[in-house]
Design a protein around this motif. Structure first.
Motif, PDB file in Angstrom:
ATOM      1  N   LEU A 198       7.107  24.377 -12.924  1.00  0.00           N
ATOM      2  CA  LEU A 198       8.078  25.322 -13.457  1.00  0.00           C
ATOM      3  C   LEU A 198       7.405  26.094 -14.582  1.00  0.00           C
ATOM      4  CD1 LEU A 198      11.482  23.394 -13.762  1.00  0.00           C
ATOM      5  CD2 LEU A 198      10.969  25.301 -12.238  1.00  0.00           C
ATOM      6  N   PRO A 199       7.814  27.347 -14.805  1.00  0.00           N
ATOM      7  CA  PRO A 199       7.223  28.109 -15.898  1.00  0.00           C
ATOM      8  C   PRO A 199       7.453  27.431 -17.245  1.00  0.00           C
ATOM      9  CG  PRO A 199       8.467  29.542 -14.427  1.00  0.00           C
ATOM     10  CD  PRO A 199       8.782  28.136 -14.026  1.00  0.00           C
ATOM     11  N   TYR A 200       6.509  27.629 -18.151  1.00  0.00           N
ATOM     12  CA  TYR A 200       6.586  27.051 -19.493  1.00  0.00           C
ATOM     13  C   TYR A 200       7.915  27.385 -20.167  1.00  0.00           C
ATOM     14  CZ  TYR A 200       5.798  27.247 -24.570  1.00  0.00           C
ATOM     15  OH  TYR A 200       5.937  27.145 -25.925  1.00  0.00           O
ATOM     16  N   THR A 201       8.319  28.658 -20.110  1.00  0.00           N
ATOM     17  CA  THR A 201       9.545  29.078 -20.781  1.00  0.00           C
ATOM     18  C   THR A 201      10.770  28.416 -20.166  1.00  0.00           C
ATOM     19  OG1 THR A 201       8.524  31.206 -21.312  1.00  0.00           O
ATOM     20  CG2 THR A 201      10.917  31.077 -21.482  1.00  0.00           C
ATOM     21  N   ALA A 202      10.805  28.301 -18.841  1.00  0.00           N
ATOM     22  CA  ALA A 202      11.941  27.666 -18.175  1.00  0.00           C
ATOM     23  C   ALA A 202      12.068  26.206 -18.570  1.00  0.00           C
ATOM     24  CB  ALA A 202      11.800  27.796 -16.661  1.00  0.00           C
ATOM     25  N   ILE A 203      10.952  25.502 -18.665  1.00  0.00           N
ATOM     26  CA  ILE A 203      10.980  24.100 -19.093  1.00  0.00           C
ATOM     27  C   ILE A 203      11.526  23.996 -20.516  1.00  0.00           C
ATOM     28  CG2 ILE A 203       9.510  22.160 -19.785  1.00  0.00           C
ATOM     29  CD1 ILE A 203      10.033  22.178 -16.868  1.00  0.00           C
ATOM     30  N   ASN A 204      11.118  24.910 -21.386  1.00  0.00           N
ATOM     31  CA  ASN A 204      11.611  24.900 -22.764  1.00  0.00           C
ATOM     32  C   ASN A 204      13.132  24.974 -22.816  1.00  0.00           C
ATOM     33  OD1 ASN A 204       8.993  24.847 -23.687  1.00  0.00           O
ATOM     34  ND2 ASN A 204       8.940  26.975 -24.324  1.00  0.00           N
ATOM     35  N   TYR A 205      13.688  25.916 -22.060  1.00  0.00           N
ATOM     36  CA  TYR A 205      15.133  26.096 -22.100  1.00  0.00           C
ATOM     37  C   TYR A 205      15.852  24.963 -21.374  1.00  0.00           C
ATOM     38  CZ  TYR A 205      14.534  30.745 -24.093  1.00  0.00           C
ATOM     39  OH  TYR A 205      14.211  31.786 -24.938  1.00  0.00           O
ATOM     40  N   ALA A 206      15.292  24.492 -20.269  1.00  0.00           N
ATOM     41  CA  ALA A 206      15.937  23.406 -19.528  1.00  0.00           C
ATOM     42  C   ALA A 206      16.006  22.138 -20.358  1.00  0.00           C
ATOM     43  CB  ALA A 206      15.179  23.137 -18.226  1.00  0.00           C
ATOM     44  N   SER A 207      14.983  21.880 -21.142  1.00  0.00           N
ATOM     45  CA  SER A 207      14.911  20.623 -21.883  1.00  0.00           C
ATOM     46  C   SER A 207      16.017  20.486 -22.915  1.00  0.00           C
ATOM     47  CB  SER A 207      13.540  20.506 -22.574  1.00  0.00           C
ATOM     48  OG  SER A 207      12.505  20.488 -21.612  1.00  0.00           O
ATOM     49  N   GLY A 208      16.568  21.590 -23.377  1.00  0.00           N
ATOM     50  CA  GLY A 208      17.638  21.515 -24.355  1.00  0.00           C
ATOM     51  C   GLY A 208      18.944  21.016 -23.790  1.00  0.00           C
ATOM     52  N   LEU A 209      19.054  20.982 -22.440  1.00  0.00           N
ATOM     53  CA  LEU A 209      20.317  20.597 -21.818  1.00  0.00           C
ATOM     54  C   LEU A 209      20.186  19.406 -20.884  1.00  0.00           C
ATOM     55  CD1 LEU A 209      21.742  24.158 -21.051  1.00  0.00           C
ATOM     56  CD2 LEU A 209      22.514  22.569 -22.808  1.00  0.00           C
ATOM     57  N   VAL A 210      19.047  18.727 -20.908  1.00  0.00           N
ATOM     58  CA  VAL A 210      18.877  17.558 -20.060  1.00  0.00           C
ATOM     59  C   VAL A 210      18.776  16.313 -20.924  1.00  0.00           C
ATOM     60  CG1 VAL A 210      17.741  18.928 -18.265  1.00  0.00           C
ATOM     61  CG2 VAL A 210      16.352  17.772 -19.994  1.00  0.00           C
ATOM     62  N   SER A 211      18.742  15.180 -20.240  1.00  0.00           N
ATOM     63  CA  SER A 211      18.816  13.900 -20.952  1.00  0.00           C
ATOM     64  C   SER A 211      17.449  13.454 -21.450  1.00  0.00           C
ATOM     65  CB  SER A 211      19.413  12.843 -20.025  1.00  0.00           C
ATOM     66  OG  SER A 211      20.687  13.234 -19.592  1.00  0.00           O
ATOM     67  N   VAL A 212      16.907  14.199 -22.376  1.00  0.00           N
ATOM     68  CA  VAL A 212      15.653  13.803 -23.012  1.00  0.00           C
ATOM     69  C   VAL A 212      15.827  14.051 -24.509  1.00  0.00           C
ATOM     70  CG1 VAL A 212      14.608  16.086 -22.705  1.00  0.00           C
ATOM     71  CG2 VAL A 212      13.143  14.094 -23.064  1.00  0.00           C
ATOM     72  N   GLY A 213      15.412  13.093 -25.319  1.00  0.00           N
ATOM     73  CA  GLY A 213      15.534  13.254 -26.757  1.00  0.00           C
ATOM     74  C   GLY A 213      14.556  14.274 -27.291  1.00  0.00           C
ATOM     75  N   VAL A 214      14.895  14.881 -28.418  1.00  0.00           N
ATOM     76  CA  VAL A 214      14.025  15.901 -28.984  1.00  0.00           C
ATOM     77  C   VAL A 214      12.666  15.310 -29.357  1.00  0.00           C
ATOM     78  CG1 VAL A 214      14.903  15.570 -31.332  1.00  0.00           C
ATOM     79  CG2 VAL A 214      13.891  17.766 -30.688  1.00  0.00           C
ATOM     80  N   GLY A 215      12.629  14.040 -29.767  1.00  0.00           N
ATOM     81  CA  GLY A 215      11.354  13.411 -30.115  1.00  0.00           C
ATOM     82  C   GLY A 215      10.441  13.277 -28.916  1.00  0.00           C
ATOM     83  N   ALA A 216      10.982  12.768 -27.793  1.00  0.00           N
ATOM     84  CA  ALA A 216      10.184  12.623 -26.573  1.00  0.00           C
ATOM     85  C   ALA A 216       9.767  13.985 -26.034  1.00  0.00           C
ATOM     86  CB  ALA A 216      10.971  11.856 -25.517  1.00  0.00           C
ATOM     87  N   TYR A 217      10.666  14.957 -26.135  1.00  0.00           N
ATOM     88  CA  TYR A 217      10.363  16.310 -25.668  1.00  0.00           C
ATOM     89  C   TYR A 217       9.207  16.914 -26.459  1.00  0.00           C
ATOM     90  CZ  TYR A 217      10.971  21.404 -25.470  1.00  0.00           C
ATOM     91  OH  TYR A 217      10.755  22.755 -25.363  1.00  0.00           O
ATOM     92  N   LEU A 218       9.266  16.834 -27.777  1.00  0.00           N
ATOM     93  CA  LEU A 218       8.212  17.420 -28.600  1.00  0.00           C
ATOM     94  C   LEU A 218       6.893  16.664 -28.427  1.00  0.00           C
ATOM     95  CD1 LEU A 218      10.101  18.271 -31.909  1.00  0.00           C
ATOM     96  CD2 LEU A 218       9.327  19.842 -30.120  1.00  0.00           C
ATOM     97  N   ALA A 219       6.961  15.328 -28.354  1.00  0.00           N
ATOM     98  CA  ALA A 219       5.734  14.549 -28.185  1.00  0.00           C
ATOM     99  C   ALA A 219       5.086  14.846 -26.837  1.00  0.00           C
ATOM    100  CB  ALA A 219       6.035  13.060 -28.318  1.00  0.00           C
ATOM    101  N   GLY A 220       5.890  14.875 -25.775  1.00  0.00           N
ATOM    102  CA  GLY A 220       5.343  15.169 -24.453  1.00  0.00           C
ATOM    103  C   GLY A 220       4.794  16.573 -24.364  1.00  0.00           C
ATOM    104  N   THR A 221       5.485  17.524 -24.991  1.00  0.00           N
ATOM    105  CA  THR A 221       5.014  18.912 -25.012  1.00  0.00           C
ATOM    106  C   THR A 221       3.701  19.023 -25.781  1.00  0.00           C
ATOM    107  OG1 THR A 221       7.254  19.815 -24.820  1.00  0.00           O
ATOM    108  CG2 THR A 221       5.575  21.251 -25.767  1.00  0.00           C
ATOM    109  N   ALA A 222       3.627  18.330 -26.920  1.00  0.00           N
ATOM    110  CA  ALA A 222       2.416  18.388 -27.744  1.00  0.00           C
ATOM    111  C   ALA A 222       1.202  17.903 -26.972  1.00  0.00           C
ATOM    112  CB  ALA A 222       2.613  17.543 -29.005  1.00  0.00           C
ATOM    113  N   VAL A 223       1.364  16.813 -26.227  1.00  0.00           N
ATOM    114  CA  VAL A 223       0.249  16.265 -25.448  1.00  0.00           C
ATOM    115  C   VAL A 223      -0.047  17.146 -24.231  1.00  0.00           C
ATOM    116  CG1 VAL A 223      -0.515  14.307 -24.050  1.00  0.00           C
ATOM    117  CG2 VAL A 223       0.680  13.906 -26.215  1.00  0.00           C
ATOM    118  N   GLY A 224       1.006  17.536 -23.520  1.00  0.00           N
ATOM    119  CA  GLY A 224       0.815  18.263 -22.268  1.00  0.00           C
ATOM    120  C   GLY A 224       0.256  19.656 -22.427  1.00  0.00           C
ATOM    121  N   MET A 225       0.403  20.275 -23.595  1.00  0.00           N
ATOM    122  CA  MET A 225      -0.087  21.643 -23.790  1.00  0.00           C
ATOM    123  C   MET A 225      -1.522  21.699 -24.300  1.00  0.00           C
ATOM    124  SD  MET A 225       3.074  23.984 -25.102  1.00  0.00           S
ATOM    125  CE  MET A 225       2.973  23.329 -26.752  1.00  0.00           C
TER     126      MET A 225
END
Length: 237
Positions: free
Chosen positions: A151-178
């Motif tokens: 999925l596009p980077y921007t779409a993942i960013n917006y989708a993550s705000g409405l799915v069942s993932v905590g902001v900590g896991a989201y930021l940590a996973g994004t930090a590593v994956g990018m």
């Protein structure tokens, strides 16, 4: 196969769109090199001197501008390459990574204002599947989808705000994956100032991109709920 991965895991390699973007970026960088060699654009040392003259405002403006543009479906790889041209490989990659992190966090909260219907349209109706994937696997799933262009980077960013993932896991996973993408595009920008260096940059870019996609696909396959990945010789890890 896990229904959450039915559409997300489909790519078995770089998709056609990703290949086209890579070729366009390479063509643009080659064109910039040609312009630079014919004195139609300032050389890299002149550009970097201007950035240095700006002091702390140079990096600040770059990070702010990058983050703002990254909220839209813009070519973020090209902006990362530009950062490396202006600030050098290490600093450029770091600034681009920081800007992308800022954009990811801002989009995460903006999506909660937009609402689920708007974000589901933005992600092509995949919001429920992304939700299930992130619910089951959290941090690892965020890393995987950042590494694999499902999925596009921007779409993942917006989708993550409405799915069942905590902001900590989201930021940590994004930090590593990018990290791999930031390094790959920065290599193109930093080493694309001559034909020889451009070849080195392209080789590094392709190597890092393919390795990251391979790792991401292995992570996704290992978490389909179908048992251990035979290539891994163990569980989903």
């Amino acid at each position: 196969m896990d229904p959450a991965l039915h559409d997300v895991e489909r790519p078995t390699g770089l998709g056609r769109g990703a290949v086209v973007r890579l070729l366009l970026l390479a063509a643009l960088l080659v064109a910039l090199v040609v312009l630079w060699r014919t004195d139609h654009v300032p050389d890299v040392s002149s550009l970097r001197a201007r950035v240095e003259d700006a002091g702390v405002w140079g990096p600040a403006v770059f990070v702010g501008g990058y983050a703002a543009l990254a909220l839209l479906p813009t070519p973020k790889g090209l902006m990362t390459a530009l950062g490396a041209v202006l600030f050098g490989f290490v600093a450029g990659a770091a600034l681009a990574w920081a800007a992308a992190m800022l954009a990811a966090l801002v989009a995460f909260w903006i999506s909660r204002l937009l609402g689920r219907d708007a974000v589901d349209r933005l992600t092509g109706g995949r919001l429920d599947r992304v939700d299930e994937l992130f619910t089951r696997h959290g941090f690892a799933a965020v890393v995987a989808v950042r590494l694999v262009p499902v999925l596009p980077y921007t779409a993942i960013n917006y989708a993550s705000g409405l799915v069942s993932v905590g902001v900590g896991a989201y930021l940590a996973g994004t930090a590593v994956g990018m990290v791999p993408g930031s390094l790959a595009y920065a290599a193109l920008g930093a080493f694309g100032t001559s034909p020889t260096r451009l070849s080195i940059g392209l080789a590094g870019f392709l190597a890092v991109t393919l390795l990251a996609a391979w790792v991401g696909r292995r992570m996704l396959r290992g978490r389909t709920g179908q048992g251990p990945d035979p290539d891994r010789g163990g569980g989903g890890g």
